[in-house]
Scaffold this motif. Sequence first.
Motif, PDB file in Angstrom:
ATOM      1  N   ASN A   1      28.501   6.064  12.237  1.00  0.00           N
ATOM      2  CA  ASN A   1      28.928   4.998  11.612  1.00  0.00           C
ATOM      3  C   ASN A   1      30.507   5.219  10.796  1.00  0.00           C
ATOM      4  OD1 ASN A   1      28.355   6.068   8.891  1.00  0.00           O
ATOM      5  ND2 ASN A   1      28.469   4.090   8.362  1.00  0.00           N
TER       6      ASN A   1
ATOM      7  N   ASP B   1      28.313   1.386  15.821  1.00  0.00           N
ATOM      8  CA  ASP B   1      28.530   0.759  14.731  1.00  0.00           C
ATOM      9  C   ASP B   1      30.066  -0.132  14.974  1.00  0.00           C
ATOM     10  OD1 ASP B   1      28.292  -0.155  11.896  1.00  0.00           O
ATOM     11  OD2 ASP B   1      29.203   1.773  11.185  1.00  0.00           O
TER      12      ASP B   1
ATOM     13  N   ALA C   1      29.504   5.921   3.497  1.00  0.00           N
ATOM     14  CA  ALA C   1      30.346   4.567   2.903  1.00  0.00           C
ATOM     15  C   ALA C   1      30.933   5.016   1.770  1.00  0.00           C
ATOM     16  CB  ALA C   1      28.887   3.772   2.282  1.00  0.00           C
TER      17      ALA C   1
ATOM     18  N   ASP D   1      37.599   1.350   3.153  1.00  0.00           N
ATOM     19  CA  ASP D   1      37.567   1.177   1.706  1.00  0.00           C
ATOM     20  C   ASP D   1      38.073  -0.047   1.292  1.00  0.00           C
ATOM     21  OD1 ASP D   1      37.901   1.738  -0.811  1.00  0.00           O
ATOM     22  OD2 ASP D   1      38.963   3.605  -0.640  1.00  0.00           O
TER      23      ASP D   1
ATOM     24  N   THR E   1      18.509  -1.774   7.689  1.00  0.00           N
ATOM     25  CA  THR E   1      19.611  -2.206   6.961  1.00  0.00           C
ATOM     26  C   THR E   1      19.070  -3.608   6.339  1.00  0.00           C
ATOM     27  OG1 THR E   1      21.960  -2.797   6.834  1.00  0.00           O
ATOM     28  CG2 THR E   1      20.681  -3.574   8.888  1.00  0.00           C
TER      29      THR E   1
ATOM     30  N   ARG F   1      32.725  -2.765  12.846  1.00  0.00           N
ATOM     31  CA  ARG F   1      32.991  -3.180  11.345  1.00  0.00           C
ATOM     32  C   ARG F   1      34.062  -3.906  11.236  1.00  0.00           C
ATOM     33  NH1 ARG F   1      30.284  -0.622   6.886  1.00  0.00           N
ATOM     34  NH2 ARG F   1      28.082   0.354   7.821  1.00  0.00           N
TER      35      ARG F   1
ATOM     36  N   ASP G   1      21.166   3.231   6.120  1.00  0.00           N
ATOM     37  CA  ASP G   1      22.484   2.577   5.908  1.00  0.00           C
ATOM     38  C   ASP G   1      22.769   2.340   4.333  1.00  0.00           C
ATOM     39  OD1 ASP G   1      24.575   1.143   6.600  1.00  0.00           O
ATOM     40  OD2 ASP G   1      23.560  -0.872   7.165  1.00  0.00           O
TER      41      ASP G   1
ATOM     42  N   ASP H   1      33.298   3.425   7.711  1.00  0.00           N
ATOM     43  CA  ASP H   1      33.464   2.221   6.687  1.00  0.00           C
ATOM     44  C   ASP H   1      34.725   2.236   6.220  1.00  0.00           C
ATOM     45  OD1 ASP H   1      32.417   0.473   4.930  1.00  0.00           O
ATOM     46  OD2 ASP H   1      31.742   1.621   3.279  1.00  0.00           O
TER      47      ASP H   1
ATOM     48  N   SER I   1      37.420  -5.077   8.970  1.00  0.00           N
ATOM     49  CA  SER I   1      38.291  -4.597   7.787  1.00  0.00           C
ATOM     50  C   SER I   1      38.147  -5.660   6.625  1.00  0.00           C
ATOM     51  CB  SER I   1      39.670  -4.243   7.945  1.00  0.00           C
ATOM     52  OG  SER I   1      40.352  -4.429   6.748  1.00  0.00           O
TER      53      SER I   1
ATOM     54  N   ARG J   1      25.179   8.954   7.992  1.00  0.00           N
ATOM     55  CA  ARG J   1      25.763   7.696   7.638  1.00  0.00           C
ATOM     56  C   ARG J   1      26.664   8.121   6.430  1.00  0.00           C
ATOM     57  NH1 ARG J   1      24.828   3.464  10.694  1.00  0.00           N
ATOM     58  NH2 ARG J   1      25.481   1.471   9.533  1.00  0.00           N
TER      59      ARG J   1
END
Lengths: 338, 618
Positions: free
Chosen positions: A245, A201, A291, A249, A75, A203, A331, A247, A205, A289
């Motif tokens: 992973n 993973d 995204a 939006d 990454t 994340r 990634d 993600d 927000s 992955r």
Amino acid sequence: MIATITKSIRVAAILSMVGVMYSHAEPRHDFYVCVNVASRGSVMGTKLANLSGLYRATDRTTPVHVGFNHIRLETVAAEPMDPKQLYASALNGVLRTQDGGISWRIMTGWEMTESKDIAVDSNAPGHVYACLPDGLAVSRDRGWTWKRSDEGIKRKYCQSVVVDRKQAGRLVIGTEKGIYLSEDAANTWRCVQPTEATVYDVRQSPHAASVWFAVTQSDGAFRSSDGGRVWTRVASLTKDRTLHNLDFDANDARKVLVCGWGLGVRLSEDGGETWIERTPGLPRSEVWRVAFDPDFPGRIYASVYQSPVFVSDDLGKSWRALWFESAVVHDFVFIRRS
Amino acid sequence: MHLHRLALNSLAWALLAVGAGAQPSFTEPIAPKVSPVSSSVRPAAYQKRVKEVLDWRAALVKPEDPKSGGLAEVAAQLALRRDAEWCSRKVTELMKEPGGDMFWMFPVTCIAYLGRDQLSEEAKAAIREAWRTYMPMRGDTENHWAMYYTSLYLMAQLWPGEAGGRWFSGKTSEENLRESREYLLHWMDLTTTVGQGEYDCTHYIGEYAIPMLYLSAWADDPAMRIRGRMMLDWILADYAADSLNGLYVGAHARTNEAQLFEKWNGLSSFFGWLLFGNCPPPAGYGGWGVYFAAAASHYEMPEVIYRIATDRASSYTEIERKRTRHRWRNSDVRNAPVYKTTHITADYAIGSDQGGLLQPIQQHSWDVTWAVPDPRGVHNTLFSAHAYHSAFEMQMYFNDLPDYMPEAVTFQGKPTYNKEDRFLGGSPHEQIFQKEDALICLYDIPQGTRFGHVNGFFSKDLSRLEEDASGWIFAEGGNAWIAYRPLSPYEWKSIKGGGRRLFSPHLKNGAVVQVASRREFPSWEAFKQRIRELPLEIALEPRPRVRFTGLRGKTIECTYGESPKVDGRTVDFEKEWKLFDSPYLQAEKGGRKLVLMHERLERVLDFNTLQITDRVRE
């Protein structure tokens, strides 16, 4: 002027040919793909015909290889005020470029190998955190010097790191045995959510900074609504598959993507309460992955194991192959241009 | 997860060997054994063998074919000081497309040093440029790092005072040199205190021996030079003491599918041939052998190592302590200790580790090897293994995503990894203990394990194989008489390539093994009767348990999950297992010192003082 118009027409034509939704708006982010395009039989020492490593797709149409051929570039992360200053987590350690990828330096030494993830503190420029298979390394000087800072972490394997964008020195990491939180720039750690196996993973927000998500190998997914202090299992996601992973939006706080091995792609439109199957149209359900594209609402990318990178412009209702013949994407990274 | 290409090359070398010029030592009958070879003629014989390798490799260059030849041919030509013009042209061409990571680095290092006074300025500049533009992988294991940092050390030494922009690493010559030196010293320190991680590897021995030879040959710093020399002696002495007629025997951190059965057929035998002259070389001199040969004139095998390797007049047992490869997950210990035992006689060897997952994929935990007049094509070994594979194992040693790894391995030169007839690899459900030439292995395989059976390898080259009513299986290989007592019922399955597989589909399982020389008994019947009379108690519930008194009078008691006992005394591995402990090699844990002995000869490798001391006792 004529040259510009010609170029514009050419780009539009190319976009049209590849079926990419054309937008006059210049993307605000550079799109980086960290990818291994070597064949699956490749091993250490194989002479590589195709260029692996880092690709930049500024216009989302033509990925341009950046830097060295490196099959294990996991990454990249950028200094907050300078998108040309990139740090890369790679098998050879932590690499840094200060000129957008023209020249690179391996910043770590022999004692730090196979970095898995990297994060820069947006409130403390030059403070960089790198996940290693045997702990967490910290640099306070843009990668020039590093020290390990993983006291209190039971099993040192560190897979994922995120720095809280609202508070300097506040980090959440995913390790082999749980989610850990540090509120003092990695000096001390506490386990906020134990797990049986690796947290792949973590994340935060982009909308509500208090909302965090994590996915794991055998414990499913976890959600936190208080900035990563307390985590609750997401009952609607399976524990039977390895989740690779997730993600958020950037354009819609309710939308979340998750992928995994045998799970395919799942989309939530209610902040992770329920999930919609988005695998149909992909060649297989082993997805490495996923995204969202922050610059093109509705567009998502998926890396299917040893397949091309796929793109969808309707949130996964339909997919088409985009780049590479056979790839494993470590990634997808979007870096704001300024 | 990164395996590497070395293991893929056996077939390639064999094909190359068939199509290429003469490899007399590979193809011709073995010369009558003369042991020991007088020290007055050994150096000349060694140089003759070195030249055989270089001549063969250099002859692969076809003047009429501009595409023929690669790095190995250039290294051979330069070592022979032939055709510098062709070498320069070839190097200039090859440097346009570098590739192969550390397996590219050390050949190029070899060429750069051999070519200092032979290559053209253009060729040298091409090498220099490649080290700026091409970023090799540093790798993910000990052999990779040994090659990477040795090469980087020597190249940084060759091009001092250069800025970071001149190197792929972005670091200055001095920074590269310092980092490389630090790693090499760290690895040497680990190895000389708690043992090698990739220990006793049948192929990977080359990836340590070749870099150490280069350091001993080309390092300017006398301290690094002597360290390289001492480490080379250390590695070769380790191999010498664990070998039978040049064949690397017993437990290995890593071996491969071919050499698992045909014990001779691998790079280790190249070293046996080149340095000890006691076995044929493998096809193509093991492939990488040319890179040792190219600098071999810088090394003189110490007589004491030669004698350790070749003297099998007396049997002996060697105890060794090693360590596992780095464990990233599924373990609280980064480098767990490995406890090895190897018993060697003129007729056979039997060696083992303690079982468990000590290395990924290619671990070999125990075997019996018998001596044969000519090992080529012969499967002179017997062993058993649990056909274990899992993402758990892969995650322990690799840091990739879990689910794809077991399958991916099969595409990376390890095709049997997830197959039920697999013989290679360790198991977390295996426990082994050996005392002299008696061995007990126990398996307690949990319900639900993908393959819950044990595979026993019974070679096509056993001259006798009898299933006795007593439950023992009696086998004869060469002059070795082997008694194998399976703990659970079994059936026989055929093996592609010959031999029979003892297939025992029972979770509570194991075997008792006793080996002897035919010279010890008046007849085969007498051997069998003696074995039948040995005290043996077997229980499978609640856990496998064996109490056995072997031919040498020791009573071994093993219960799965517990420390073994010998004559009622519980074995304390941690206290009892030195780094090396045998009549030939002695080293304490943490000592940084190895004493090599053979009769009146003694050599001490002392890393504390960077001293090599040779002594001859009166």
